[in-house]
Design an enzyme around this catalytic site. Structure first.
Site, PDB file in Angstrom:
ATOM      1  N   ARG A  62       0.976  -1.177  -0.186  1.00  0.00           N
ATOM      2  CA  ARG A  62       0.215   0.034   0.043  1.00  0.00           C
ATOM      3  C   ARG A  62       0.792   1.261   0.095  1.00  0.00           C
ATOM      4  O   ARG A  62       0.640   2.489  -0.327  1.00  0.00           O
ATOM      5  CB  ARG A  62      -1.107   0.077   1.013  1.00  0.00           C
ATOM      6  CG  ARG A  62      -1.621   1.313   1.292  1.00  0.00           C
ATOM      7  CD  ARG A  62      -3.186   1.067   1.906  1.00  0.00           C
ATOM      8  NE  ARG A  62      -3.175   0.269   3.196  1.00  0.00           N
ATOM      9  CZ  ARG A  62      -2.459   0.823   4.290  1.00  0.00           C
ATOM     10  NH1 ARG A  62      -2.159   1.946   4.454  1.00  0.00           N
ATOM     11  NH2 ARG A  62      -2.627  -0.002   5.368  1.00  0.00           N
ATOM     12  N   TYR A 115     -13.565  16.246 -17.239  1.00  0.00           N
ATOM     13  CA  TYR A 115     -13.933  14.940 -17.034  1.00  0.00           C
ATOM     14  C   TYR A 115     -15.040  14.827 -16.256  1.00  0.00           C
ATOM     15  O   TYR A 115     -15.101  15.426 -15.056  1.00  0.00           O
ATOM     16  CB  TYR A 115     -12.779  14.022 -16.672  1.00  0.00           C
ATOM     17  CG  TYR A 115     -13.371  12.563 -16.346  1.00  0.00           C
ATOM     18  CD1 TYR A 115     -13.816  11.650 -17.381  1.00  0.00           C
ATOM     19  CD2 TYR A 115     -13.203  12.113 -15.212  1.00  0.00           C
ATOM     20  CE1 TYR A 115     -14.088  10.518 -17.314  1.00  0.00           C
ATOM     21  CE2 TYR A 115     -13.833  10.666 -14.779  1.00  0.00           C
ATOM     22  CZ  TYR A 115     -14.029   9.907 -15.881  1.00  0.00           C
ATOM     23  OH  TYR A 115     -14.431   8.727 -15.509  1.00  0.00           O
ATOM     24  N   ASP A 187      -4.646  18.268 -15.626  1.00  0.00           N
ATOM     25  CA  ASP A 187      -4.981  16.891 -16.024  1.00  0.00           C
ATOM     26  C   ASP A 187      -4.564  16.641 -17.325  1.00  0.00           C
ATOM     27  O   ASP A 187      -5.052  17.126 -18.278  1.00  0.00           O
ATOM     28  CB  ASP A 187      -6.476  16.696 -15.813  1.00  0.00           C
ATOM     29  CG  ASP A 187      -6.982  15.402 -16.129  1.00  0.00           C
ATOM     30  OD1 ASP A 187      -6.309  14.690 -17.022  1.00  0.00           O
ATOM     31  OD2 ASP A 187      -7.989  14.767 -15.710  1.00  0.00           O
ATOM     32  N   LYS A 212      -6.100   5.562 -19.847  1.00  0.00           N
ATOM     33  CA  LYS A 212      -6.301   5.796 -21.369  1.00  0.00           C
ATOM     34  C   LYS A 212      -5.019   5.681 -22.228  1.00  0.00           C
ATOM     35  O   LYS A 212      -4.633   4.579 -22.221  1.00  0.00           O
ATOM     36  CB  LYS A 212      -6.702   7.231 -21.178  1.00  0.00           C
ATOM     37  CG  LYS A 212      -7.755   7.759 -20.082  1.00  0.00           C
ATOM     38  CD  LYS A 212      -9.269   7.035 -20.401  1.00  0.00           C
ATOM     39  CE  LYS A 212     -10.293   7.129 -19.322  1.00  0.00           C
ATOM     40  NZ  LYS A 212     -10.500   8.572 -18.741  1.00  0.00           N
TER      41      LYS A 212
END
Ligand SMILES: *Cc1c(COP(=O)(O)O)cnc(C)c1O
Length: 398
Positions: A62, A115, A187, A212
């Site tokens: 983690r 988005y 972004d 993406k």
């Protein structure tokens, strides 16, 4: 990269070599996948020292893992940043960065064309923790300046914006951020570092939906944030450790593999997209095409000045309203009707009812996401086949 100075290498070489050379322990040329949750300590003393940070080492996946690290190192190289941190999704990366910068009572200024998931996070979810997003039309810089006050902690922009392909001036935003002493977060999902490097234009933090183009094959959901070492170190030992939006080693490995072909994929996506945009531009059933590579795009010059290429995303409005758009999307045969983007396969979708259904009808109108707007993620197929498919589908519209 095992030897030499990576700073001198060109980006397409970095895509192949940035995650490091062969594994020194075994000679394995393919990156090993460290599919483990935990790491053994040599001794109790060594373990305690790793925990305090006196000694380098791994504790638990983690927090860090060598396969995640290979991806992070490479993304940092590609974006020209000091460090990177991988996440389980683009939304995990975006929410973690904002949560790291804001506390209850703070606000941030964001571009309004985003988005759909980012818009939902900003307008619905973060207000529950008393963090306010001030979404403004960031193509007019004055709107950003006007929205900043003493509790503003960051400026957040997406460019090119999903799905209208509007462009925000990164360098000018960075100047506003510097003036007010707040970071600019970009972004960079649509352009990728292959076509746009926001940190070199003065931005402080870059975020990606690595789902993406970074992965590129439509098989992995992931996110990345790139910034200076201090910010990334605190993000890792703060929000990531505590909230836990960690990437799995296997998914990190899939992205490292995807990145090897980023350069040639992006070149092909762009080459195809430009041809298709030019084809659609003069199609009698098409009202308007939004692609920053077209000289007709209202911000073509700005796109040219801050991007080295225009990417593979096109939006266009079909004549005849939503019904016509639906008919066209139901008629494609080669292209897949699906959300997501940046896949080697061409994908088509309807933002107003799908990816951007998180926007109210008024907000959709305000940012220019019309009912007849269709978003096309141009794949790497032969462009003739994509054009033929669009042609037969557009001809089905009465
Ligand atoms: C898809 C996308 C996101 C969200 O990423 P996920 O990996 O789906 O969580 C964020 N920003 C942009 C521009 C996107 O296209």
């Amino acid at each position: 990269m095992t030897k030499g100075n990576t700073k001198k290498l060109k980006i397409s070489t970095l895509c192949v070599h940035g995650a490091g050379g062969y594994d020194p322990a075994t000679g394995s040329v393919g990156k090993p996948i460290y599919q483990t949750s935990t790491f053994a300590f040599e001794s109790a003393k060594a373990g305690a020292e790793i925990f305090t940070g006196e000694r380098k080492g791994y504790v638990y996946t983690r927090i860090s893992n060598p396969t995640q690290e290979a991806l992070e190192k490479e993304m940092a190289f590609l974006e020209g940043g000091e460090a990177a941190l991988a996440f389980s999704s683009g939304m995990a990366a975006i929410s973690s960065v904002v949560l790291a910068l804001c506390k209850s009572g703070d606000n941030f200024v964001s571009s309004d064309t985003l988005y759909g998931g980012s818009h939902q996070l900003f307008s619905e979810t973060l207000p529950r923790w008393n963090i306010e997003a001030r979404e403004v039309d960031a193509t007019h810089l004055k709107n950003i300046e006007d929205a900043i006050d003493k509790n503003t902690r960051l400026i957040y922009i997406e460019t090119p914006a999903n799905p209208t392909m509007s462009i925000v001036d990164i360098e000018a935003c960075a100047k506003i951020g510097k003036k007010h002493g707040i970071p600019v977060v970009v972004d960079n999902t649509f352009a990728t570092p292959y076509f746009q490097r926001p940190l070199e234009l003065g931005a402080s933090i870059v975020v990606h939906s690595a789902t993406k183009y970074i992965g590129g094959h439509g098989d992995t959901v992931a996110g990345v944030a790139i910034a200076d070492e201090e910010f990334i170190g605190n993000l890792r030992m703060g929000i990531l450790r505590d909230i836990g939006g960690v990437i799995s080693p296997l998914n990190a490995w899939l992205l490292v593999r995807g990145l090897k072909t980023l350069a040639i994929r992006m070149e092909k996506h762009q080459e195809n997209a430009l041809q298709i945009a030019k084809y659609l531009q003069f199609h009698p059933k098409v009202e308007r095409v939004m692609y920053p590579g077209l000289t007709a795009h209202p911000q073509h010059q700005l796109a040219k000045s801050q991007m080295s290429g225009f990417g593979g995303m096109i939006s266009f409005e079909v004549k005849g309203g939503r019904k016509a758009g639906e008919k066209m999307m139901d008629s494609v045969e080669l292209i897949t009707l699906a959300v997501s983007l940046g896949d080697v396969d061409s994908l088509i979708e309807h933002p107003a009812s799908m990816t951007h259904s998180t926007y109210s009808p008024e907000d959709l109108e305000a940012v220019g996401i019309t009912e007849n707007l269709v978003r096309l993620s141009v794949g790497i197929e032969d462009p003739v086949d994509i054009i033929n498919d669009l042609s037969q589908a557009l001809n089905k519209i009465k």
